[in-house]
Design an enzyme around this catalytic site. Structure first.
Site, PDB file in Angstrom:
ATOM      1  N   ASN A  38      61.354  73.013  33.097  1.00 55.81           N
ATOM      2  CA  ASN A  38      61.336  74.025  32.031  1.00 55.81           C
ATOM      3  C   ASN A  38      59.991  74.710  31.861  1.00 55.81           C
ATOM      4  OD1 ASN A  38      59.794  72.149  30.672  1.00 55.81           O
ATOM      5  ND2 ASN A  38      61.394  71.545  29.238  1.00 55.81           N
TER       6      ASN A  38
ATOM      7  N   HIS B 272      57.907  71.213  20.712  1.00 53.40           N
ATOM      8  CA  HIS B 272      57.480  69.872  21.061  1.00 53.40           C
ATOM      9  C   HIS B 272      57.043  69.046  19.895  1.00 53.40           C
ATOM     10  CE1 HIS B 272      57.140  68.288  24.939  1.00 53.40           C
ATOM     11  NE2 HIS B 272      56.973  69.481  25.457  1.00 53.40           N
TER      12      HIS B 272
ATOM     13  N   GLU C  26      50.077  49.927  43.833  1.00 54.52           N
ATOM     14  CA  GLU C  26      50.210  48.825  42.858  1.00 54.52           C
ATOM     15  C   GLU C  26      51.038  49.243  41.650  1.00 54.52           C
ATOM     16  OE1 GLU C  26      47.282  49.983  43.989  1.00 54.52           O
ATOM     17  OE2 GLU C  26      46.556  48.362  45.295  1.00 54.52           O
TER      18      GLU C  26
ATOM     19  N   PHE D 149      43.039  44.498  40.817  1.00 61.19           N
ATOM     20  CA  PHE D 149      43.870  45.708  40.812  1.00 61.19           C
ATOM     21  C   PHE D 149      45.062  45.584  39.869  1.00 61.19           C
ATOM     22  CE2 PHE D 149      42.066  45.905  45.297  1.00 61.19           C
ATOM     23  CZ  PHE D 149      40.946  46.602  44.874  1.00 61.19           C
TER      24      PHE D 149
END
Ligand SMILES: Cc1ncc(C[n+]2csc(CCOP(=O)(O)OP(=O)(O)O)c2C)c(N)n1
Length: 641
Positions: A168, A242, A391, A417
């Site tokens: 959109n 929004h 990850e 990580f």
């Protein structure tokens, strides 16, 4: 728009723009039965753009999910309602996964599509044959995790994954061109997806595109051109649609433009009847499926249903007890990552629903069991996933596999990580799904790779996450015990923090009790009245044991407490905790930052650990360099007496 107005918060724009595409999907294609929402062979639907939650709630209500009543729609975003701001798994049936952090739902959908293929390979297409549909927004496609997951999906050729992308051109800051100008369709084609653009508000075009996607031998992206807040007179097509109600005049204008003459929360009977009919389409399909299930050999059917109930197979405890015995007999002085690999060689046989993987660190994480075969494009008979260096994508995918049901995912990387996977780990904890993270190289003990790879604050950060169980076993026996505990907890994620370096075997005593289940326990009681208690986890438990000996030569009686899992220890009765911790001064040792240890140290405690980042050198050189030694622990103990 009425529910958002009533709640005085929420997102009306996306539901209004994607209502057409969602209607086509739910009334013509999606296979589901609101009366049996957990039907294992239902199509999965993921609203990755979770801010448009009202679209999902409306669809569940209209198609007849009993727990999504009109009252729930009226109570949008209120305390205790099923209609939370973003869809939360467990709040209402039909919400397959929790979404809201953009990109995660798309990542989960890849896991769901993988789970479908793996289970079909195992139990046959007659009982496992469903699709995974997603509605995703610009934000989903901007987020890094979606790039990782989409790349993996294309690589594996997950042809039953169909994404309706709400193209959109609007996000919160304004037109997407402010920040987003790559060609999404070309990008997805480059990921080895099928991708096309359509008018997302033309019902025929949407239906044709879904049919096209169903025929594709690749995952599909249908870029649906839509107008955000379609119908609103001035806010349609703008970022003003929004995150806030449209307001009374926009709503009145939208009613007029859309030709909708009913008051808020009124669904006219003829319309409700049509939607209910769409919702009832699935019942005969579900019943036919039940007949198919009955035609499976009884042993296969029982196995399928056991997995759906999230029940572990028998034999796990005996297998773990034997592993512990074997480690003791061999006096296994091995790294806990290596012990974990040995444990997996056994557990993958006893627990066939285990699906392993690693983010390209298989030989380091020891995650691949001897008998495990790779999952490949076109061959889903294996149970080991090569996640690649992704990850975050791996963790989001594992969540999708777990919420799908039927399989238990575990995946590895270096502990440092875990940060790259953290948003998905948080959602696993939040949803309460039993994924297992195998995170090796858990301290400066990893050595030469240096401070970029040496976790220091990670244990604290992970322990801070409610609902995540962090295990740091001290030797091979504790590693087996922690694996058993992680498997037994089907309603919480578990993270195993494992060493690169070899560790002595500390649990040499016979007996099959899983002592790690207490979270912490007295590994070595003081000889005589306790004058000090030494607390440690993982590789530092052996340092604490050496300190205990050093103190003994000075006639200071010290106990050593191994604390493999703080969360479990915190759940023990106060009497047990008090007995383990004792009343003597305490010294804790852990090759990580102190943050959090005050909980166990009490007012008279001392901590030996890391003050900052590590360094690049052999691991044996780093422990003395950073003062994490038995001598320092003993010194700290003496200073407290
Ligand atoms: C990871 C993450 N970052 C930020 C947000 C806050 N947020 C909610 S919606 C949104 C963007 C909305 O734009 P888009 O994805 O295009 O949705 P649409 O405008 O079509 O509703 C953002 C940034 C979020 N939900 N998740």
């Amino acid at each position: 728009m009425d529910a958002v107005e009533q709640a005085k918060s929420g997102d009306p724009g996306m539901p209004m723009g994607m209502a057409d595409a969602a209607t086509v999907l739910f009334t013509q294609f999606l296979r589901f039965d609101p009366q049996a929402p957990d039907w294992p062979d239902r199509d999965r639907f993921v609203l990755s753009a979770g801010h448009g939650s009202m679209l999902l709630y409306a669809l569940l209500h209209l198609t007849g999910y009993p727990d999504m009543t009109l009252e729930e729609l009226e109570r949008f975003r209120q305390l205790g309602s099923r209609t939370a701001g973003h869809p939360e798994r467990g709040h209402a049936s039909g919400i397959e996964t929790t979404t809201g952090p953009l990109g995660q739902g798309l990542g989960n959908s890849v896991g769901m599509a993988i789970a479908e293929r793996l289970l079909a390979a195992e139990f046959g297409d007659a009982v496992v044959d469903h699709r995974t549909y997603v509605i995703a927004s610009d934000g989903d496609l901007m987020e890094g995790v979606s790039h990782e997951a989409a790349s993996l999906a294309g690589h594996l050729g997950l042809d039953k994954l169909i994404v309706l992308y709400d193209d959109n051109s609007i996000s919160i800051d304004g037109p997407t061109e402010l920040a987003f100008s790559d060609d999404r369709v070309l990008r997805f084609r480059a990921y080895r997806w099928a991708a096309e653009r359509i008018d997302g508000q033309d019902h025929q075009a949407v239906a044709d595109a879904i049919r096209w996607a169903q025929q594709s031998d690749r995952p599909s992206l249908i870029a649906c051109r839509t107008t955000i807040a379609f119908g609103a007179p001035t806010k349609a097509g703008t970022a003003a649609a929004h995150g806030a109600p449209l307001g009374a005049s926009e709503i009145a204008g939208a009613r007029e433009r859309l030709g909708w003459n009913y008051p808020p929360f009124v669904v006219p009977d003829d319309i409700r009847t049509k939607w209910r009919a769409a919702g009832a389409r699935g019942e005969p399909l579900r019943r036919a499926w039940e007949t198919q299930l009955q035609s499976l050999p009884s042993e296969r059917r029982d196995e399928f249903l056991r997995r759906q109930r999230n029940e572990l197979p028998g034999g796990l405890d005996a297998a773990v007890a034997k592993l512990c015995d074997d480690f003791r007999k061999a006096n296994a002085k091995i790294a806990t990552r290596q012990a974990s690999g040995t444990v997996l060689d056994t557990l993958t046989k006893v627990v066939p629903e285990l699906v392993g993987g690693s983010a390209d660190l298989t030989p380091s994480n020891n995650t691949k069991a001897k008998d495990q075969k790779d999952v490949r494009r076109g061959d889903f008979t294996g149970h080991y996933l090569r996640y690649g260096v992704r990850e975050h994508g791996m963790a989001a995918t594992m969540n999708g596999i777990a919420v799908h049901r039927g399989l238990i995912p575990y995946g590895g990387t270096f502990l440092t990580f875990s940060d790259y996977a953290r948003p998905s780990i948080r959602l696993a904890a939040f949803m309460g799904v039993g994924v297992i993270y195998v995170m090796t190289h858990d301290s400066i003990g990893l050595g030469e790779d240096g401070p970029t790879h040496q976790p220091v604050e990670h244990l604290a950060a992970l322990r801070a996450m409610p609902g995540l169980y962090v295990y740091r076993p001290a030797d091979a026996v504790e590693t087996a015990e922690c694996w058993a505990l992680a498997l037994q907890r089907r309603d919480t994620p578990s993270l195993l923090a494992l060493t690169r370096q070899a560790l002595p075997l500390l649990r040499s005593e016979a007996g099959s009790e899983n002592r790690s289940a207490y979270g912490a326990y007295v590994l070595a009681e003081a000889d005589g009245p306790r004058r000090v208690t030494l607390l440690a986890t993982g590789s530092e438990v052996s340092i604490a044991m050496a300190a205990r000996e050093a103190l003994a030569t000075d006639h200071i009686a010290a106990a050593v407490v191994s604390m493999p899992c703080w969360e479990l220890f915190g759940q023990q009765a106060k009497g047990y905790r008090d007995a383990v911790l004792g009343t003597a001064p305490r010294v804790a040792v852990e090759a990580a930052v102190e943050f959090g240890w005050e909980r166990w140290l009490g007012p008279r405690g001392a901590f030996i650990g890391m003050q900052g980042y590590g360094a690049s050198a052999p691991g044996e050189a780093l422990f003395p360099h950073f003062g994490i030694t038995a001598e320092r622990v003993a010194e700290a103990a003496r200073s407290l007496l």
